[in-house]
Motif scaffolding. Structure first.
Motif, short mmCIF file in Angstrom:
data_model
loop_
_atom_site.label_atom_id
_atom_site.label_comp_id
_atom_site.label_asym_id
_atom_site.label_seq_id
_atom_site.Cartn_x
_atom_site.Cartn_y
_atom_site.Cartn_z
N LEU A 1 0.82 -1.21 0.00
CA LEU A 1 0.00 0.00 0.00
C LEU A 1 0.86 1.27 0.00
O LEU A 1 0.54 2.24 -0.68
CB LEU A 1 -0.95 -0.01 1.19
CG LEU A 1 -2.06 -1.06 1.12
CD1 LEU A 1 -2.83 -1.12 2.43
CD2 LEU A 1 -2.99 -0.79 -0.06
N VAL A 2 1.97 1.25 0.73
CA VAL A 2 2.89 2.40 0.71
C VAL A 2 3.43 2.60 -0.69
O VAL A 2 3.47 3.73 -1.20
CB VAL A 2 4.03 2.20 1.73
CG1 VAL A 2 5.16 3.21 1.50
CG2 VAL A 2 3.52 2.30 3.15
N GLU A 3 3.86 1.53 -1.32
CA GLU A 3 4.41 1.62 -2.67
C GLU A 3 3.37 2.12 -3.68
O GLU A 3 3.68 2.93 -4.55
CB GLU A 3 4.98 0.27 -3.12
CG GLU A 3 6.23 -0.14 -2.39
CD GLU A 3 7.40 0.77 -2.71
OE1 GLU A 3 7.54 1.25 -3.85
OE2 GLU A 3 8.21 1.00 -1.78
N ILE A 4 2.15 1.64 -3.56
CA ILE A 4 1.08 2.08 -4.46
C ILE A 4 0.83 3.57 -4.29
O ILE A 4 0.77 4.32 -5.27
CB ILE A 4 -0.22 1.28 -4.21
CG1 ILE A 4 -0.05 -0.15 -4.70
CG2 ILE A 4 -1.41 1.94 -4.89
CD1 ILE A 4 -1.15 -1.09 -4.25
N HIS A 5 0.71 4.03 -3.05
CA HIS A 5 0.46 5.45 -2.81
C HIS A 5 1.64 6.31 -3.28
O HIS A 5 1.45 7.38 -3.86
CB HIS A 5 0.18 5.70 -1.33
CG HIS A 5 -1.14 5.16 -0.89
ND1 HIS A 5 -1.25 4.10 -0.03
CD2 HIS A 5 -2.40 5.52 -1.22
CE1 HIS A 5 -2.53 3.83 0.16
NE2 HIS A 5 -3.25 4.67 -0.55
N LYS A 6 2.83 5.84 -3.04
CA LYS A 6 4.03 6.58 -3.46
C LYS A 6 4.09 6.67 -4.99
O LYS A 6 4.34 7.74 -5.55
CB LYS A 6 5.28 5.90 -2.92
CG LYS A 6 6.55 6.63 -3.21
CD LYS A 6 7.73 5.92 -2.58
CE LYS A 6 9.01 6.61 -2.99
NZ LYS A 6 10.18 5.92 -2.47
N PHE A 7 3.85 5.56 -5.66
CA PHE A 7 3.89 5.56 -7.12
C PHE A 7 2.85 6.51 -7.70
O PHE A 7 3.15 7.31 -8.59
CB PHE A 7 3.67 4.15 -7.67
CG PHE A 7 3.49 4.14 -9.16
CD1 PHE A 7 4.59 4.22 -10.00
CD2 PHE A 7 2.23 4.09 -9.73
CE1 PHE A 7 4.44 4.26 -11.38
CE2 PHE A 7 2.06 4.13 -11.10
CZ PHE A 7 3.17 4.20 -11.93
N ILE A 8 1.61 6.41 -7.22
CA ILE A 8 0.54 7.25 -7.77
C ILE A 8 0.85 8.73 -7.57
O ILE A 8 0.71 9.54 -8.50
CB ILE A 8 -0.82 6.87 -7.14
CG1 ILE A 8 -1.24 5.48 -7.62
CG2 ILE A 8 -1.89 7.90 -7.48
CD1 ILE A 8 -2.43 4.90 -6.90
N SER A 9 1.29 9.10 -6.37
CA SER A 9 1.58 10.52 -6.14
C SER A 9 2.72 11.02 -7.01
O SER A 9 2.68 12.13 -7.55
CB SER A 9 1.87 10.77 -4.66
OG SER A 9 3.02 10.06 -4.25
N GLN A 10 3.75 10.22 -7.19
CA GLN A 10 4.87 10.64 -8.04
C GLN A 10 4.47 10.67 -9.52
O GLN A 10 4.89 11.56 -10.26
CB GLN A 10 6.08 9.72 -7.84
CG GLN A 10 6.76 9.90 -6.51
CD GLN A 10 7.32 11.31 -6.38
OE1 GLN A 10 8.04 11.81 -7.23
NE2 GLN A 10 6.96 11.96 -5.29
N PHE A 11 3.66 9.73 -9.93
CA PHE A 11 3.21 9.70 -11.32
C PHE A 11 2.40 10.94 -11.66
O PHE A 11 2.63 11.61 -12.66
CB PHE A 11 2.37 8.43 -11.56
CG PHE A 11 2.00 8.22 -12.99
CD1 PHE A 11 2.89 7.64 -13.87
CD2 PHE A 11 0.75 8.60 -13.46
CE1 PHE A 11 2.56 7.45 -15.20
CE2 PHE A 11 0.40 8.42 -14.79
CZ PHE A 11 1.31 7.83 -15.65
N VAL A 12 1.45 11.28 -10.78
CA VAL A 12 0.62 12.46 -11.00
C VAL A 12 1.44 13.74 -10.88
O VAL A 12 1.17 14.74 -11.54
CB VAL A 12 -0.59 12.46 -10.02
CG1 VAL A 12 -1.38 13.74 -10.10
CG2 VAL A 12 -1.49 11.27 -10.32
#
Length: 106
Positions: free
Chosen positions: A54-65
């Motif tokens: 879940l940390v990785e998913i949230h981190k990826f999404i925020s960096q992608f956006v």
């Protein structure tokens, strides 16, 4: 179970972020929905990597956006979802452009 109409309502297969409300009745419904999600398993067989995933998913999404602007091509029907053991999305078409960070720096 993640798409149970009994738990999530008759439109359980639709993406509807507005399901999350602020009334007491809605808060109880949200708690019931959260207890019923089995994405990472439950009980003694819960995925040991759930928190890091879940940390990785949230981190990826925020960096992608942060680095890209996205615009849906078909706003009438943005994507199709098919759920079995996992969910599969298809027909998700977007225009993507890298952001110019020189303009957005504080």
């Amino acid at each position: 179970m993640n798409r149970s109409e009994e738990i999530f309502g008759e439109n359980a297969n639709e993406f509807r972020p507005e399901r999350i409300g602020s009334s007491e009745k809605e808060d109880e419904a949200i708690k019931e929905m959260s207890r019923s999600l089995t994405t990472f398993g439950m009980g003694s067989r819960v995925c040991v990597g759930q928190n890091i995933a879940l940390v990785e998913i949230h981190k990826f999404i925020s960096q992608f956006v942060r680095h890209f602007d996205l615009k849906l091509i078909n706003t009438e029907r943005p994507w199709v979802t098919k759920s079995q053991w996992v969910s599969f999305q298809s027909e998700f078409c977007v225009k993507m452009a890298a952001r110019d960070h020189e303009k957005t720096r504080l």
